[in-house]
Design an enzyme around this catalytic site. Structure first.
Site: not given
Ligand code: CAA
Length: 420
Positions: A83, A115, A250
């Site tokens: 990103e 993400c 994550h």
């Protein structure tokens, strides 16, 4: 019989400098325990303008090919999840292809969804190979990002930068993915975004945590439904989530993995058939189990705590950290992996650690990669953060690292340092 598909090898790249979060806390007049205990962070990678997402991606990918002796003619696909694009049109992946002199006969593209972009790329590669369309070829998937919120913002201690390159093939020495079991969950929300032309992300921090947890619940329940149907897990004396040897999340900041694990356990505790009737409060207490977090999650966070958020690469830094410390002990064991991207999309999938994981990770030499970094003061960090994106310092590239050395007519030129 279905052939196994998954991650054969990986490699990491980080900027040459980092700031200690206790130093940053003191400079901001904040109790250091807020950053270290409250967010679970120790150090934060600081990328200068020469260490852009292309340089970090190319560095990780070149290290992967070199340390694992990968013949580039094996590759049929190169995907970069990021990103932190450098151009609205030309993908980061085409820079990487050029810098590494990869074959022309490849499918080369970027995947973007905050993400989650790296996992989107990984799944494209895994399913391409599993479908047979790859005809024996392998894929290179690179997750590269610079997490940047700006000075004196709430997000400041959750910045970071780096890249993880993954070789995906029919020889999953690190992780054989359970193809077809993954669960996904997505919603159209404004929890974190970066408008065109801005270097810093805009974030509704506490709302972004809620979105993460809600998307995790949907993705995990989707995976669990299929995993139960395939008898990979079962309702029994232990919860389905407890039957996974480790769960990787994550990691925008390490404490988030603890919150995520509590939420995943809550999903199991709420949905368990024939569970004894308990109050919502009692379930929440059980979900918070420190023993479960220590056993299933904590050991994966060593690299994340020292590098910070790397958006697309954060989950794969957790994978690297886990296999770095426990690759041998986990061989043959199944793990769960949760990817989250703001905006938002989550995917939960599982895979089995390969017998060669420890040997593969020894070549990555993560300790040496981190040991080569330089600790800088908060003043030096602030100076780097204030540099315009095109103010390239006249530094030569580090050992086996790429660096942006010239920007002319929006064309980028990179140089590579000699191998360590
Ligand atoms: N000692 C110990 N702990 C302390 C403390 C102290 N002196 N002071 C505060 N804390 C604790 C707080 O209790 C809190 O813990 P809990 O969450 O467990 O309650 C923690 O430290 C953080 O404190 P605050 O919530 O007050 O912190 P904040 O409001 O300043 O900012 C943040 C926290 C919202 C995460 C902010 O850093 C932020 O916006 N970060 C960027 C967004 C982000 O990372 N979102 C995550 C989900 S979205 C995603 O995952 C995608 C992505 O990569 C961005």
């Amino acid at each position: 019989m279905k052939r196994p598909v998954g991650v054969e090898a990986l490699s990491i790249a980080v900027p040459r400098r980092y700031v200690d979060l206790e130093d940053l806390a003191r400079a901001r007049g904040v109790d250091p325990a807020k950053y270290t205990a409250g967010l679970g962070a120790r150090e934060m990678a600081v990328a200068d303008p020469g260490e852009d997402s292309v340089a970090l991606a190319a560095t990780a990918a070149a290290r992967l090919l070199r340390t694992h002796s990968v013949d580039p003619s094996r590759l049929g696909m190169l995907v970069v999840g990021t990103e932190t694009g450098v151009d609205h049109s030309k993908p980061v992946s085409s820079h990487v292809q050029g810098l590494l002199k990869l074959p022309r006969s490849m499918r080369v593209f970027d995947t973007q969804h905050a993400c989650y972009g790296g996992t989107a790329g990984l799944m494209a590669a895994v399913e391409w190979i599993a479908s047979g369309a790859a005809a024996g070829r392998s894929a290179l998937v690179v997750c590269t990002d610079i997490a940047r919120y700006g000075l004196n913002t709430a997000g400041e201690p959750t910045q970071g930068a780096g890249a993880v390159a993954l070789l995906v093939s029919e020889q999953p020495d690190l992780l054989a993915v359970d193809v077809g079991l993954s669960g996904a969950s997505s919603m159209d929300v404004y929890d974190f975004w970066r408008p065109l032309g801005r270097r810093e992300a805009v974030v509704d921090g506490h709302y972004s945590i809620q979105c993460y947890l809600e998307a995790l619940s949907g993705a995990y329940r989707g995976w669990r439904e299929r995993a139960l149907a395939h008898e990979v897990v079962r309702w029994g004396a232990t919860l389905p989530g407890e039957q996974l040897a480790r769960i990787l999340y994550h990691v925008p900041f390490c404490k988030m993995a603890r919150k995520a694990h509590t939420q995943l356990r809550l999903c199991d505790l709420e949905d368990a058939p024939n569970a004894p009737a308990t109050s919502a409060e009692a379930r929440e207490e059980l979900a918070k189990s420190a023993a479960s977090y220590e056993a299933q999650v904590a050991s994966s966070l060593t690299l994340n705590a020292r590098i910070g958020n790397v958006y697309t690469a954060s989950l794969y830094l957790a994978l690297a950290g886990l296999l770095h410390s426990e690759g041998a002990a986990l061989a043959g064991r199944r793990m769960g992996l949760l990817s989250y991207g703001s905006g938002c999309a989550a995917e939960f999938y599982s895979g089995v650690v390969g017998a060669q994981a420890a040997a593969r990770m020894a070549r990555v030499d993560a300790d040496a990669v981190l040991a080569r970094r330089e600790r800088i003061s908060v003043e030096e960090y602030e100076h780097i953060m204030r540099l315009p994106y095109d103010a390239l310092e006249s530094l030569s590239p580090g050992a086996d690292a790429f660096r942006l050395v010239e920007l002319r007519d929006h064309k980028r030129r990179y140089a590579e340092g000699s191998a360590a």
